[in-house]
Design an enzyme around this catalytic site. Structure first.
Site, PDB file in Angstrom:
ATOM      1  N   HIS A 197       0.812  -1.221   0.000  1.00  0.00           N
ATOM      2  CA  HIS A 197       0.000   0.000   0.000  1.00  0.00           C
ATOM      3  C   HIS A 197       0.846   1.272   0.000  1.00  0.00           C
ATOM      4  O   HIS A 197       0.334   2.354  -0.266  1.00  0.00           O
ATOM      5  CB  HIS A 197      -0.981   0.002   1.188  1.00  0.00           C
ATOM      6  CG  HIS A 197      -0.374   0.278   2.520  1.00  0.00           C
ATOM      7  ND1 HIS A 197      -0.078  -0.713   3.435  1.00  0.00           N
ATOM      8  CD2 HIS A 197      -0.014   1.440   3.126  1.00  0.00           C
ATOM      9  CE1 HIS A 197       0.423  -0.171   4.526  1.00  0.00           C
ATOM     10  NE2 HIS A 197       0.474   1.134   4.364  1.00  0.00           N
TER      11      HIS A 197
ATOM     12  N   ASP B  79       0.188  -7.665   1.533  1.00  0.00           N
ATOM     13  CA  ASP B  79       0.561  -6.254   1.650  1.00  0.00           C
ATOM     14  C   ASP B  79       2.081  -6.082   1.639  1.00  0.00           C
ATOM     15  O   ASP B  79       2.641  -5.284   2.388  1.00  0.00           O
ATOM     16  CB  ASP B  79      -0.046  -5.610   2.900  1.00  0.00           C
ATOM     17  CG  ASP B  79      -0.016  -4.081   2.834  1.00  0.00           C
ATOM     18  OD1 ASP B  79       0.242  -3.539   1.746  1.00  0.00           O
ATOM     19  OD2 ASP B  79      -0.217  -3.434   3.879  1.00  0.00           O
TER      20      ASP B  79
ATOM     21  N   SER C 121       4.662   2.362   7.937  1.00  0.00           N
ATOM     22  CA  SER C 121       4.301   1.221   7.093  1.00  0.00           C
ATOM     23  C   SER C 121       5.478   0.750   6.247  1.00  0.00           C
ATOM     24  O   SER C 121       6.141   1.544   5.577  1.00  0.00           O
ATOM     25  CB  SER C 121       3.144   1.596   6.168  1.00  0.00           C
ATOM     26  OG  SER C 121       1.960   1.771   6.892  1.00  0.00           O
TER      27      SER C 121
END
Length: 301
Positions: free
Chosen positions: A18, A48, A133
């Site tokens: 992402h 992911d 992230s």
């Protein structure tokens, strides 16, 4: 913006899908301030995870050491490193709060994806915020045990619950991304009675099942590996705590001799240990009898 870490000396860097999936340009800033242009090698929305690549002749590459996420224990100390709110090289510490969570990672990115979960997710209380992230989650030895991927929040900021993809998933997915640009997953072709709502112990108590852990098969999908192996789904319906449950199907209690508590355990084993076309042995309970069935796995449709 997000975080990442050097995977090898060939210039491959791991981050979250992402973080880069819609990027038109990717730049990587290293610990010493060196900035390099990067290209996308491959992404996998189900885990992911993504791999990008920089020129190895120019970049200061120091690959991480990968640990074993299956060796983690609740209460164990962990360290998150990343760039929260653009504050590069930030480190936070905490503990493993829970293991074996699952996330609908692909559906969070695109609701049109099939509903396959991202299994064995690590829950931690180390502070993780936007920008973290893709950064590494480390154990006390400095080995990567996870990839920080999400938080649970009601205000957009950290509220004590963060999630990381286990490094053992990375070990299966990232080599595929480097080689093929995408990842393939094994597919069995069943659904579990009760889903995420009614647990197996509850089903066992309410339905008088002979075992309290495992996967009670709700449906066997047509022309699937499970169908070809002769697995059976539910044959009639009943209600358990207000939920319609299909009963009478096989109960999967182990795969290749490894006990499974629920569907998340089964999916986790398939993700971490198998590939399409592998033959696995499923131990099932059918009509009170314990049987072993050989199943040739397919690829997720």
């Amino acid at each position: 913006s997000g975080s990442g870490f050097v995977y090898d000396l060939n210039g491959h860097i791991v981050t979250n899908s992402h973080v880069v999936r819609e990027a038109e340009q990717i730049q990587v800033t290293f610990f010493d301030g060196y900035v390099a242009e990067a290209t996308l090698v491959g992404i996998d929305d189900y885990s992911d995870l993504a791999v990008i690549e920089v020129d190895p002749s120019e970049a200061p590459l120091v690959p991480v050491i990968l640990g074993d996420s299956n060796a983690l224990r609740v209460g164990q100390r962990v360290i998150a490193i990343g760039n929260p709110f653009g504050l590069d090289g930030s480190m936070t510490t905490g503990i493993v709060s829970a293991l074996g969570r699952s996330l609908p990672s692909a559906q969070l990115l695109d609701p049109t994806y099939n509903r396959y979960s991202n299994p064995s997710i690590i829950q931690v209380d180390a502070a993780v915020n936007p920008g973290n992230s893709g950064g590494p989650l480390l154990d006390s030895y400095g080995q990567v045990v996870g990839i920080n991927t999400a938080i649970r929040t009601e205000n957009g900021g950290f509220q004590g619950i963060a999630f990381a993809v286990p490094v053992n998933t990375l070990k299966r997915v990232v080599p595929q991304l480097i080689e093929n640009g995408e990842a393939e997953y094994s597919w069995l072709g069943i659904s579990a009675a009760g889903g995420d709502v009614v647990t197996m112990p509850v089903l066992a108590d309410e339905l008088g099942l002979p075992v309290r852990s495992g996967v009670l098969i709700d449906e066997v999908f047509p022309d699937s590996p499970a169908s070809r192996a002769g697995l059976r789904g539910g044959s009639e319906s009943t209600e358990v705590r207000g939920i319609e449950i299909s009963v009478g199907g096989d109960i999967v209690v182990a795969i290749n001799g490894t006990m499974v508590r629920d569907i998340d355990d089964l999916v986790a084993y398939l993700v971490e240990n198998t590939s399409p076309d592998d033959v696995v042995v499923l131990t099932i309970v059918r009509d009170g009898q314990t049987l072993d069935l050989n199943v040739t796995l397919g690829a997720r449709p």
